[in-house]
Design an enzyme around this catalytic site. Structure first.
Site, PDB file in Angstrom:
ATOM      1  N   GLU A  50      42.210  31.766  36.010  1.00 13.85           N
ATOM      2  CA  GLU A  50      42.692  32.139  37.350  1.00 13.85           C
ATOM      3  C   GLU A  50      42.824  30.945  38.300  1.00 13.85           C
ATOM      4  O   GLU A  50      43.766  30.889  39.081  1.00 13.85           O
ATOM      5  CB  GLU A  50      41.777  33.208  37.960  1.00 13.85           C
ATOM      6  CG  GLU A  50      41.840  34.521  37.186  1.00 13.85           C
ATOM      7  CD  GLU A  50      41.029  35.615  37.835  1.00 13.85           C
ATOM      8  OE1 GLU A  50      41.281  35.942  39.000  1.00 13.85           O
ATOM      9  OE2 GLU A  50      40.113  36.153  37.172  1.00 13.85           O
ATOM     10  N   HIS A  60      30.056  33.842  11.969  1.00 12.55           N
ATOM     11  CA  HIS A  60      30.441  34.755  10.889  1.00 12.55           C
ATOM     12  C   HIS A  60      31.948  34.911  10.783  1.00 12.55           C
ATOM     13  O   HIS A  60      32.436  35.787  10.073  1.00 12.55           O
ATOM     14  CB  HIS A  60      29.769  36.112  11.104  1.00 12.55           C
ATOM     15  CG  HIS A  60      28.282  36.006  11.090  1.00 12.55           C
ATOM     16  ND1 HIS A  60      27.526  36.106   9.940  1.00 12.55           N
ATOM     17  CD2 HIS A  60      27.398  35.730  12.089  1.00 12.55           C
ATOM     18  CE1 HIS A  60      26.248  35.930  10.231  1.00 12.55           C
ATOM     19  NE2 HIS A  60      26.154  35.693  11.539  1.00 12.55           N
ATOM     20  N   LYS A 117      49.534  44.609  39.539  1.00 14.43           N
ATOM     21  CA  LYS A 117      48.891  45.647  40.365  1.00 14.43           C
ATOM     22  C   LYS A 117      49.942  46.377  41.200  1.00 14.43           C
ATOM     23  O   LYS A 117      49.894  47.596  41.348  1.00 14.43           O
ATOM     24  CB  LYS A 117      47.818  45.027  41.271  1.00 14.43           C
ATOM     25  CG  LYS A 117      46.548  44.669  40.513  1.00 14.43           C
ATOM     26  CD  LYS A 117      45.443  44.195  41.440  1.00 14.43           C
ATOM     27  CE  LYS A 117      44.188  43.868  40.640  1.00 14.43           C
ATOM     28  NZ  LYS A 117      43.075  43.400  41.448  1.00 14.43           N
TER      29      LYS A 117
HETATM   30  C1  F6R Z   1      40.993  37.823  41.700  1.00 11.19           C
HETATM   31  C2  F6R Z   1      40.165  38.159  40.554  1.00 11.19           C
HETATM   32  C3  F6R Z   1      40.513  39.349  39.725  1.00 11.19           C
HETATM   33  C4  F6R Z   1      39.982  40.639  40.382  1.00 11.19           C
HETATM   34  C5  F6R Z   1      40.325  41.872  39.536  1.00 11.19           C
HETATM   35  C6  F6R Z   1      39.708  43.146  40.085  1.00 11.19           C
HETATM   36  O1  F6R Z   1      40.375  36.811  42.457  1.00 11.19           O
HETATM   37  O2  F6R Z   1      39.232  37.469  40.272  1.00 11.19           O
HETATM   38  O3  F6R Z   1      39.971  39.183  38.441  1.00 11.19           O
HETATM   39  O4  F6R Z   1      38.599  40.537  40.556  1.00 11.19           O
HETATM   40  O5  F6R Z   1      41.707  42.024  39.468  1.00 11.19           O
HETATM   41  O6  F6R Z   1      39.950  43.274  41.455  1.00 11.19           O
HETATM   42  P1  F6R Z   1      38.753  43.668  42.427  1.00 11.19           P
HETATM   43  O7  F6R Z   1      37.723  42.585  42.226  1.00 11.19           O
HETATM   44  O8  F6R Z   1      39.317  43.663  43.798  1.00 11.19           O
HETATM   45  O9  F6R Z   1      38.290  44.997  41.974  1.00 11.19           O
END
Ligand code: F6R
Length: 339
Positions: free
Chosen positions: A225, A241, A330
């Site tokens: 990320e 393994h 998303k």
């Molecule tokens: C973004 C990040 C992502 C979010 C994941 C879940 O900085 O690290 O991995 O954590 O998409 O989103 P949240 O944490 O808001 O539930």
């Protein structure tokens, strides 16, 4: 590395937030929550990505005497019941898998606690009268890890799952502060910058023994990320393994990062040394956590890895904060009819 140069690439100011990691830990320790009334015999820590990793780290640290599982998906394990504590953690409060686990926990009358900075998770907790730890908004979820982790610790304390660990917690925060001093970008031979340079232009394979599974996974996901590179993580002893077969012939652009720990048994040491020999000494980087207690060693490795991933982003000329692919997906999912 010059601050001015960092500023040009790190447009959203991740470095300042990273520098506040120890203070965020302390702040979170002052959060409070009403513990559930029912008996707790099992725990599920539900959350995705940067929110979910808090659960992995908690489990590694506590190795608790009651069953504790992390859940990274839409549905809770089948055995969740009225004696199960479900902690639903989503920094944004809008992650659909975690919201789905929340509803699933409601259906099964589990003891339910939320951790979020807002969003639908806050709304749901308020609507159904479920306890909630509300953490400060405005951060990328993965940067909020200290809040998320120590909020979970607070819940575990309130529920009696963590006790007599205050000294270990204090030591870990002291270690993080000391580590921060060494992570300043302008310090010559900053070790995180050195490691970032070694990893640059390679695909890191990260190998870790217990209790460092979560820390190694965090390092992998931060490289994804923040640095925007591919990496993989495998665990001892399981990797002995399968993974080790043909390892000597791994492509030239692979680097190897070995997480090491004082808790390694003699047999674990043999496994790690054997694997190191297979990859060739030159390619191997070894990382160890700092401090005496397990929590200090885990969190200092997490913090160090966060810095490595940050400096690697700068070396690659990419802004560590935006995660376009995650945001795009998303958005696409929100266009579907919501069930
Ligand atoms: C973004 C990040 C992502 C979010 C994941 C879940 O900085 O690290 O991995 O954590 O998409 O989103 P949240 O944490 O808001 O539930």
């Amino acid at each position: 590395m010059k601050r001015g140069h960092i500023k040009e690439i790190d447009r959203w100011g991740m470095i300042e937030k990273l520098m506040r990691f120890p203070e965020m830990c302390e702040e979170a320790l002052s959060f409070r929550v009403e513990p559930p009334k029912q008996k707790i015999s099992r725990v599920v820590l539900a959350g995705m990505g940067g929110s979910g990793i808090a659960g992995d780290l908690i489990r590694d640290w506590l190795d608790p005497s009651i069953p504790m599982e992390t859940c990274k998906g839409y549905l809770l394990p089948n055995w969740v019941d009225g004696e199960t504590l479900v902690v639903a953690t989503s920094y944004s409060g809008n992650t659909e898998e975690t919201l789905s686990c929340f509803s699933d926990a409601m259906r099964r009358d589990a003891a339910l606690i939320g951790i979020t900075s807002g969003g639908k998770l806050e709304e749901e907790c308020n609507k159904f009268g479920k306890p909630l730890i509300k953490i400060p908004p405005g951060l990328p979820p993965r940067v909020a890890l200290p809040y998320l982790f120590f909020s979970t610790v607070v819940i575990m304390k309130e529920c009696g799952i963590v006790s007599r660990r205050d000294e270990e917690i204090r030591e870990s925060i002291k270690t993080l502060r000391e580590l921060r001093e060494k992570m300043d970008p302008e310090i010559e031979n900053n070790r995180a910058v050195v490691v970032a340079k070694k990893i640059k232009d390679t695909i890191p394979f990260i190998y870790a023994p217990p209790p460092l599974y979560g820390a190694a996974k965090r390092f992998k996901t931060q490289l994804n990320e923040n640095s925007k590179i591919q990496a993989k993580v495998e665990f001892f002893p399981e990797l002995c393994h399968n993974e080790i077969v043909g390892l000597g012939a791994a492509p030239k652009n692979v680097s190897f990062v070995f997480f090491r720990d004082v808790e390694e048994s003699e047999k674990m040491k043999v496994r790690i040394e054997f694997t190191r020999k297979l990859v060739g000494e030159k390619k191997a980087i070894e990382l160890r956590g700092e401090g005496k207690g397990r929590l200090s060693r885990i969190l200092s490795l997490v913090y160090f890895g966060d810095f490595v991933s940050f400096y690697l982003a700068i070396l690659r000329g990419v802004d560590p904060t935006p995660v376009e692919e995650i945001s795009e997906l998303k958005t696409e999912l929100t266009r579907l009819p919501q069930s």
